[in-house]
Design a protein around this motif. Structure first.
Motif, short mmCIF file in Angstrom:
data_model
loop_
_atom_site.label_atom_id
_atom_site.label_comp_id
_atom_site.label_asym_id
_atom_site.label_seq_id
_atom_site.Cartn_x
_atom_site.Cartn_y
_atom_site.Cartn_z
N MET A 144 6.35 -7.11 12.37
CA MET A 144 6.89 -7.00 13.74
C MET A 144 8.40 -7.20 13.77
O MET A 144 9.07 -6.69 14.65
CB MET A 144 6.22 -8.02 14.67
N TRP A 145 8.92 -7.94 12.82
CA TRP A 145 10.35 -8.20 12.77
C TRP A 145 11.11 -7.03 12.15
O TRP A 145 12.34 -6.96 12.25
CB TRP A 145 10.63 -9.45 11.94
N HIS A 146 10.39 -6.11 11.50
CA HIS A 146 11.06 -5.06 10.73
C HIS A 146 10.65 -3.64 11.08
O HIS A 146 11.21 -2.69 10.53
CB HIS A 146 10.83 -5.31 9.22
N THR A 147 9.65 -3.47 11.92
CA THR A 147 9.20 -2.13 12.33
C THR A 147 8.90 -2.13 13.82
O THR A 147 8.68 -3.18 14.42
CB THR A 147 7.93 -1.69 11.57
N ASP A 148 8.86 -0.94 14.37
CA ASP A 148 8.51 -0.80 15.79
C ASP A 148 7.01 -0.80 16.01
O ASP A 148 6.52 -1.19 17.06
CB ASP A 148 9.10 0.50 16.36
N ASP A 149 6.27 -0.33 15.01
CA ASP A 149 4.83 -0.17 15.14
C ASP A 149 4.19 -0.44 13.79
O ASP A 149 4.56 0.18 12.79
CB ASP A 149 4.52 1.25 15.62
N ASP A 150 3.22 -1.33 13.76
CA ASP A 150 2.61 -1.66 12.47
C ASP A 150 1.43 -0.74 12.11
O ASP A 150 0.99 -0.74 10.98
CB ASP A 150 2.19 -3.12 12.40
N LEU A 151 0.96 0.09 13.03
CA LEU A 151 -0.15 0.98 12.72
C LEU A 151 0.19 1.97 11.60
O LEU A 151 -0.61 2.11 10.67
CB LEU A 151 -0.65 1.72 13.96
N PRO A 152 1.36 2.63 11.63
CA PRO A 152 1.69 3.51 10.50
C PRO A 152 1.77 2.76 9.17
O PRO A 152 1.43 3.31 8.12
CB PRO A 152 3.06 4.09 10.87
N LEU A 153 2.15 1.50 9.21
CA LEU A 153 2.21 0.67 8.01
C LEU A 153 0.80 0.43 7.45
O LEU A 153 0.58 0.54 6.24
CB LEU A 153 2.87 -0.66 8.38
N ILE A 154 -0.14 0.15 8.34
CA ILE A 154 -1.52 -0.06 7.92
C ILE A 154 -2.09 1.23 7.34
O ILE A 154 -2.72 1.22 6.27
CB ILE A 154 -2.38 -0.55 9.10
N VAL A 155 -1.88 2.34 8.03
CA VAL A 155 -2.38 3.64 7.56
C VAL A 155 -1.80 3.97 6.20
O VAL A 155 -2.51 4.38 5.28
CB VAL A 155 -2.07 4.74 8.59
N SER A 156 -0.51 3.76 6.04
CA SER A 156 0.15 4.03 4.76
C SER A 156 -0.43 3.16 3.65
O SER A 156 -0.67 3.63 2.53
CB SER A 156 1.65 3.81 4.90
N ALA A 157 -0.66 1.88 3.95
CA ALA A 157 -1.23 0.96 2.95
C ALA A 157 -2.61 1.44 2.51
O ALA A 157 -2.92 1.42 1.32
CB ALA A 157 -1.32 -0.45 3.52
N LEU A 158 -3.41 1.90 3.44
CA LEU A 158 -4.76 2.35 3.09
C LEU A 158 -4.72 3.66 2.32
O LEU A 158 -5.55 3.89 1.43
CB LEU A 158 -5.61 2.46 4.35
N GLN A 159 -3.74 4.51 2.63
CA GLN A 159 -3.59 5.75 1.86
C GLN A 159 -3.17 5.44 0.42
O GLN A 159 -3.70 6.03 -0.52
CB GLN A 159 -2.55 6.66 2.52
N VAL A 160 -2.24 4.52 0.25
CA VAL A 160 -1.80 4.12 -1.10
C VAL A 160 -2.97 3.50 -1.85
O VAL A 160 -3.19 3.79 -3.02
CB VAL A 160 -0.59 3.17 -1.04
N HIS A 161 -3.73 2.66 -1.17
CA HIS A 161 -4.91 2.04 -1.79
C HIS A 161 -5.86 3.12 -2.31
O HIS A 161 -6.31 3.06 -3.45
CB HIS A 161 -5.63 1.15 -0.78
N ALA A 162 -6.16 4.10 -1.48
CA ALA A 162 -7.08 5.17 -1.89
C ALA A 162 -6.54 5.95 -3.08
O ALA A 162 -7.27 6.25 -4.03
CB ALA A 162 -7.35 6.10 -0.71
N GLU A 163 -5.25 6.24 -3.04
CA GLU A 163 -4.62 6.99 -4.13
C GLU A 163 -4.64 6.19 -5.44
O GLU A 163 -4.99 6.73 -6.50
CB GLU A 163 -3.19 7.35 -3.76
N GLU A 164 -4.30 4.91 -5.36
CA GLU A 164 -4.30 4.08 -6.57
C GLU A 164 -5.72 3.91 -7.11
O GLU A 164 -5.93 3.95 -8.33
CB GLU A 164 -3.66 2.73 -6.27
N ALA A 165 -6.69 3.73 -6.23
CA ALA A 165 -8.08 3.58 -6.68
C ALA A 165 -8.57 4.87 -7.34
O ALA A 165 -9.22 4.84 -8.38
CB ALA A 165 -8.97 3.21 -5.50
#
Length: 145
Positions: free
Chosen positions: A117-138
């Protein structure tokens, strides 16, 4: 790109580095989470004032937590992380009830999202990106294209 094994190690270091309980004061809480990111190796000390780098470290932390949750019932860490975050937000208990390890991962994920919250306007794209990276790495670690 990290491996799920390296990500799990980062997640464990992050969880261990977070103070319990986290400070109640917003600023001190953000500082404590940022310090835990530094300790875990997910954030470099040269990036402390860089919001994009901190947001990327938060994303990597969420990805690492999803990999950590993959360990128990293999392959469902991303879904577990989402359910745990939604359960916290909407005040319900998933069934079966979360284990202590899952609760620690949820607490770390919430702490990361607080810092975001201190560094982005919206954390939803951050969550989506994290889950995409997770899927790619797995997928990459399993030898799938």
């Amino acid at each position: 790109m990290r491996t799920p094994t390296a990500s799990r190690a980062n997640a464990r270091h992050l969880i261990e580095a977070l103070p319990r309980p986290l400070p109640r004061d917003e600023e001190h809480r953000a500082d404590a989470v940022q310090a835990a990111l530094l300790t875990s190796g997910l954030l470099d000390s040269s990036d402390l004032g860089n919001s994009a780098a901190v947001a990327a470290a938060v994303r990597d932390g969420l990805t690492s937590l999803a990999h950590l949750l993959d360990e128990a019932p293999s392959g469902h860490g991303a879904g577990q992380l989402l359910v745990l975050l939604l359960a916290e937000r909407e005040a319900f208990t998933p069934h079966p009830a979360p284990t202590e390890d899952q609760l620690q991962a949820r607490g770390a994920a919430n702490a990361l999202l607080h810092l975001a919250m201190w560094h982005t306007d919206d954390d939803l794209p951050l969550i989506v990106s994290a889950l995409q990276v997770h899927a790619e790495e797995a997928r990459n670690s399993a030898g799938m294209p």
